[in-house]
Design an enzyme around this catalytic site. Structure first.
Site, PDB file in Angstrom:
ATOM      1  N   THR A 252       1.264  -4.560   4.090  1.00 50.15           N
ATOM      2  CA  THR A 252       1.028  -4.977   5.485  1.00 50.15           C
ATOM      3  C   THR A 252       0.414  -6.379   5.584  1.00 50.15           C
ATOM      4  O   THR A 252       0.521  -7.027   6.624  1.00 50.15           O
ATOM      5  CB  THR A 252       0.097  -3.985   6.213  1.00 50.15           C
ATOM      6  OG1 THR A 252      -1.175  -3.964   5.555  1.00 50.15           O
ATOM      7  CG2 THR A 252       0.690  -2.602   6.260  1.00 50.15           C
ATOM      8  N   ASP A 253      -0.235  -6.844   4.502  1.00 48.96           N
ATOM      9  CA  ASP A 253      -1.016  -8.081   4.633  1.00 48.96           C
ATOM     10  C   ASP A 253      -0.169  -9.289   5.024  1.00 48.96           C
ATOM     11  O   ASP A 253      -0.609 -10.119   5.831  1.00 48.96           O
ATOM     12  CB  ASP A 253      -1.777  -8.373   3.324  1.00 48.96           C
ATOM     13  CG  ASP A 253      -2.918  -7.385   3.122  1.00 48.96           C
ATOM     14  OD1 ASP A 253      -3.294  -6.697   4.098  1.00 48.96           O
ATOM     15  OD2 ASP A 253      -3.432  -7.290   1.996  1.00 48.96           O
TER      16      ASP A 253
ATOM     17  N   THR B  90       0.820  -1.220   0.000  1.00 46.24           N
ATOM     18  CA  THR B  90       0.000   0.000   0.000  1.00 46.24           C
ATOM     19  C   THR B  90       0.846   1.258   0.000  1.00 46.24           C
ATOM     20  O   THR B  90       0.520   2.245  -0.666  1.00 46.24           O
ATOM     21  CB  THR B  90      -0.923   0.010   1.245  1.00 46.24           C
ATOM     22  OG1 THR B  90      -1.857  -1.048   1.083  1.00 46.24           O
ATOM     23  CG2 THR B  90      -1.659   1.310   1.389  1.00 46.24           C
TER      24      THR B  90
ATOM     25  N   SER C 277       1.289  -7.391  -1.237  1.00 48.71           N
ATOM     26  CA  SER C 277       1.955  -8.451  -0.468  1.00 48.71           C
ATOM     27  C   SER C 277       1.100  -9.700  -0.318  1.00 48.71           C
ATOM     28  O   SER C 277       1.589 -10.727   0.154  1.00 48.71           O
ATOM     29  CB  SER C 277       2.432  -7.938   0.888  1.00 48.71           C
ATOM     30  OG  SER C 277       1.375  -7.870   1.807  1.00 48.71           O
TER      31      SER C 277
HETATM   32  N1  ASP Z   1      -2.890  -5.324   0.195  1.00 44.21           N
HETATM   33  C1  ASP Z   1      -1.834  -4.496   0.689  1.00 44.21           C
HETATM   34  C2  ASP Z   1      -0.543  -5.311   0.744  1.00 44.21           C
HETATM   35  O1  ASP Z   1      -0.367  -6.065   1.637  1.00 44.21           O
HETATM   36  C3  ASP Z   1      -2.171  -3.960   2.041  1.00 44.21           C
HETATM   37  C4  ASP Z   1      -1.178  -3.034   2.668  1.00 44.21           C
HETATM   38  O2  ASP Z   1      -0.039  -2.902   2.249  1.00 44.21           O
HETATM   39  O3  ASP Z   1      -1.558  -2.385   3.678  1.00 44.21           O
HETATM   40  O4  ASP Z   1       0.253  -5.179  -0.138  1.00 44.21           O
END
Ligand code: ASP
Length: 340
Positions: free
Chosen positions: A85-86, A12, A54
């Site tokens: 974050t995932d 993100t 991710s």
């Molecule tokens: N879908 C995103 C990822 O993990 C979520 C994030 O980065 O907060 O790449």
């Protein structure tokens, strides 16, 4: 001034809004340009190695990150990895096993909102990460997020939207960062050995989450196709009566092979202890079963991938699993007594 390498992998933090939804697309260089204040903290160079949401991260991507760090290890004082974050907690745990004894800090960060938004957590998280990576006392693999520093083996994403997305599980925060100042709770300068890099993670480790009413048929398939089956049970850990017969049949079948089952729990905090209830104690005894105790699921899975990736026998695995790496397990001594 410390020299830090920022490694972009997507997430993100580097996302752009498109008609299909948020998708990574801001380069590592451009991400850096959003925090001009970094110049007062350290000298940074950017390297883009991946450009992924991710959710798409796999062990082969971890290998690419490890290779990038090894290739540049001598040239920098620390590393900041920008990551979605995932699956960030899985990557942080995996890197804790794949890069061991790093006296140089390897910090993983990300954000809940893209860095190009007016309201975002990305700038603070990134700047905090550079502050932490530039500090003399920082070492090893850790996560910097929302003002907290979490040991690489102890993180869990437990909020999908809020800025405080990560918690430290069964272990205190290593430090907090407030107004650019690091307040350390746990001293970090303990590593004296040489850094070691590993690349191979086994793809023969599988996770089975139990639920009430689950049928036993899935067990045979999993035991046939995987070397290690991590069972995410309830509470402190056990096998429900409906699965018991098939579980015993399967475990007997594999008894003298290099396949095994490892018990962990769906409950995020406080960990397993199979000796407490009848549903756990007998199975543990009969199969000399390994359990995760206070380890996170992310650390349990990636540690097993790493151990099996080295081709370890079950005997070896039983020993290595309980050896503490980057503070992943506190029950070491107790567990060591049990396996010996
Ligand atoms: N879908 C995103 C990822 O993990 C979520 C994030 O980065 O907060 O790449």
């Amino acid at each position: 001034m410390k020299k830090i390498l920022m490694i972009g992998t997507g997430g993100t933090i580097a996302c752009k809004q498109t008609e299909q939804g948020l998708t990574p697309g801001i380069t590592a260089e451009d991400v850096l340009a959003y925090i001009p204040a970094v110049k007062e903290v350290c000298q940074v160079e950017a390297l883009q190695v991946l450009d992924l949401d991710s959710s798409n991260m796999t062990p082969s991507h971890w290998k690419i990150i490890v290779q990038a760090i090894e290739a540049h290890y001598k040239d920098y004082d620390g590393f900041v990895i920008c990551h979605g974050t995932d699956t960030l907690a899985y990557t942080a745990a995996a890197l804790s096993y794949m890069i061991q004894n790093s006296q140089k800090p390897i910090v993983i960060t990300g954000s809940q909102k893209p860095i190009n938004r007016e309201v975002t957590d990305a700038k603070t998280n990134l700047l905090d990460s550079f502050i932490y990576a530039s500090d003399d006392e920082s070492q090893n693999v850790s996560i910097v997020f929302d003002g907290k520093v979490i040991c690489g083996t102890r993180a869990k994403k437990d909020r999908a939207k809020s800025y405080n997305a990560f918690s430290s599980i069964n272990f205190p925060y290593l430090a907090v960062i407030q107004d650019g100042m690091i307040i350390r709770y746990i001293p970090e300068n303990e590593i004296t050995q040489e850094v070691k890099f590993y690349y191979d993670m086994s793809d023969k480790v599988c996770l089975l989450k139990l639920f009430p009413g689950m049928k036993a048929d899935v067990l045979s398939y999993l035991f046939d196709n995987y070397d290690v089956l991590v069972i995410e049970s309830f509470g402190v850990g056990g096998i429900p009566a409906t699965l018991m017969d098939t579980f015993y049949e399967e475990m007997e079948k594999w008894r003298n092979t290099d396949k095994l089952a490892v018990m962990t729990t769906q409950v995020a905090r406080e960990g397993s202890n199979m000796t407490i209830y009848e549903v756990g104690r007998q199975v543990k005894q009969d199969f000399h079963m390994i359990e995760a105790y206070d380890m996170t699921l992310e650390a349990t899975l990636t540690k097993l991938m790493w151990i099996k990736g080295m081709g370890a026998s079950n005997k070896m695995l039983r020993k290595m699993f309980y050896q503490e790496i980057n503070r992943d397990i506190l029950f070491t001594r107790k567990a060591f007594v049990e396996v010996n």
